[in-house]
Scaffold this motif. Structure first.
Motif, PDB file in Angstrom:
ATOM      1  N   GLU A   1       0.774  -1.331  -0.071  1.00  0.00           N
ATOM      2  CA  GLU A   1       0.048   0.003   0.060  1.00  0.00           C
ATOM      3  C   GLU A   1       0.907   1.183   0.028  1.00  0.00           C
ATOM      4  O   GLU A   1       2.021   1.139   0.689  1.00  0.00           O
ATOM      5  N   GLY A   2       0.343   2.328  -0.622  1.00  0.00           N
ATOM      6  CA  GLY A   2       0.799   3.575  -0.361  1.00  0.00           C
ATOM      7  C   GLY A   2       2.060   3.819  -1.769  1.00  0.00           C
ATOM      8  O   GLY A   2       2.474   4.732  -1.972  1.00  0.00           O
ATOM      9  N   LEU A   3       1.621   2.724  -2.967  1.00  0.00           N
ATOM     10  CA  LEU A   3       2.621   3.154  -4.219  1.00  0.00           C
ATOM     11  C   LEU A   3       1.887   4.180  -4.736  1.00  0.00           C
ATOM     12  O   LEU A   3       0.803   4.415  -4.743  1.00  0.00           O
ATOM     13  N   SER A   4       2.882   4.963  -5.546  1.00  0.00           N
ATOM     14  CA  SER A   4       2.288   5.873  -6.507  1.00  0.00           C
ATOM     15  C   SER A   4       1.836   5.076  -7.690  1.00  0.00           C
ATOM     16  O   SER A   4       2.188   4.235  -8.097  1.00  0.00           O
ATOM     17  N   GLN A   5       1.146   6.005  -8.513  1.00  0.00           N
ATOM     18  CA  GLN A   5       0.525   5.505  -9.630  1.00  0.00           C
ATOM     19  C   GLN A   5       1.589   5.018 -10.942  1.00  0.00           C
ATOM     20  O   GLN A   5       1.427   3.897 -11.371  1.00  0.00           O
ATOM     21  N   VAL A   6       2.390   5.793 -10.752  1.00  0.00           N
ATOM     22  CA  VAL A   6       3.628   5.488 -11.552  1.00  0.00           C
ATOM     23  C   VAL A   6       4.403   4.313 -11.112  1.00  0.00           C
ATOM     24  O   VAL A   6       4.880   3.239 -11.948  1.00  0.00           O
ATOM     25  N   ASP A   7       4.855   4.083  -9.752  1.00  0.00           N
ATOM     26  CA  ASP A   7       5.437   3.021  -9.521  1.00  0.00           C
ATOM     27  C   ASP A   7       4.340   1.647  -9.478  1.00  0.00           C
ATOM     28  O   ASP A   7       4.904   0.644  -9.902  1.00  0.00           O
ATOM     29  N   LEU A   8       3.370   1.726  -9.374  1.00  0.00           N
ATOM     30  CA  LEU A   8       2.338   0.653  -9.463  1.00  0.00           C
ATOM     31  C   LEU A   8       2.245   0.188 -11.137  1.00  0.00           C
ATOM     32  O   LEU A   8       2.429  -0.896 -11.325  1.00  0.00           O
TER      33      LEU A   8
ATOM     34  N   ARG B   1       5.045  14.567  -0.333  1.00  0.00           N
ATOM     35  CA  ARG B   1       6.485  15.095  -0.716  1.00  0.00           C
ATOM     36  C   ARG B   1       6.367  15.429  -2.114  1.00  0.00           C
ATOM     37  O   ARG B   1       7.055  15.911  -2.485  1.00  0.00           O
ATOM     38  N   ASP B   2       5.186  15.247  -2.748  1.00  0.00           N
ATOM     39  CA  ASP B   2       5.266  15.747  -4.167  1.00  0.00           C
ATOM     40  C   ASP B   2       3.837  15.821  -4.399  1.00  0.00           C
ATOM     41  O   ASP B   2       2.882  15.020  -4.657  1.00  0.00           O
ATOM     42  N   ARG B   3       3.403  17.119  -4.642  1.00  0.00           N
ATOM     43  CA  ARG B   3       2.034  17.555  -4.701  1.00  0.00           C
ATOM     44  C   ARG B   3       1.300  17.056  -6.212  1.00  0.00           C
ATOM     45  O   ARG B   3       0.188  16.771  -6.320  1.00  0.00           O
ATOM     46  N   ARG B   4       2.179  16.580  -7.141  1.00  0.00           N
ATOM     47  CA  ARG B   4       1.591  16.150  -8.422  1.00  0.00           C
ATOM     48  C   ARG B   4       1.317  14.526  -8.589  1.00  0.00           C
ATOM     49  O   ARG B   4       0.852  14.207  -9.123  1.00  0.00           O
TER      50      ARG B   4
END
Length: 159
Positions: free
Chosen positions: A48-55, A86-89
């Motif tokens: 859990e907590g992966l970014s969309q890009v990482d997933l 840490r990253d608003r985007r």
């Protein structure tokens, strides 16, 4: 082993993979979900907590394909996007209680599929096949990366 036997092995892998995907799709549909949704739910339950890009990277999917899938999971109340502090985007992905419950119930289906498909296959054969398939996967990925930019993105696996 003859070249014809090697060709037959590749043909059997392709055909078996197609048939297995169809079987799993059917079983997923009985639970009101899709194989692609299973993969996302299982991965996020583990990480859990992966970014969309990482997933997308972990699942070897194109980010645009994943976004539509994530949108459906959010609409169904199974997943939530949270802003990355840490990253608003970026968004981080978390299962909802309903998403976790569905993933847990799908474990039973995944176990049943494995039991049905591998019924009467000796443990030693499963272990050997698993090692061989992992080696083939890595070899194919390496070949794909070096050959004219062939894409290695795929829908992933169940688990």
């Amino acid at each position: 082993m003859s070249l014809d036997d090697r060709r037959q092995l590749i043909a059997q892998l392709v055909e078996s993979s197609r048939i297995l995907r169809n079987y799993i799709d059917h079983r997923a549909k009985q639970r009101g979900t899709t194989r692609a949704q299973w993969v996302v739910l299982f991965r996020l339950r583990a990480q859990e907590g992966l970014s969309q890009v990482d997933l997308a990277d972990v699942l070897e999917l194109q980010p645009i394909s994943l976004v539509r899938l994530l949108d459906r999971l959010v609409e169904q109340g199974l997943l939530e996007r949270r802003h990355d502090p840490r990253d608003r985007r970026a968004n981080r992905l978390y299962l909802t209680a309903a998403g976790r419950e569905l993933a847990d119930s799908l474990d039973e289906v995944r176990d049943a599929v494995a039991t049905d498909v591998l019924h009467d296959i000796p443990d030693a054969a499963v272990t050997s096949c698993l090692a061989t398939l992992r080696e083939l996967k890595e070899r194919i990925k390496a070949l794909s990366e070096t050959k004219a930019g062939i894409a290695v993105k795929s829908p992933g696996a169940l688990g």
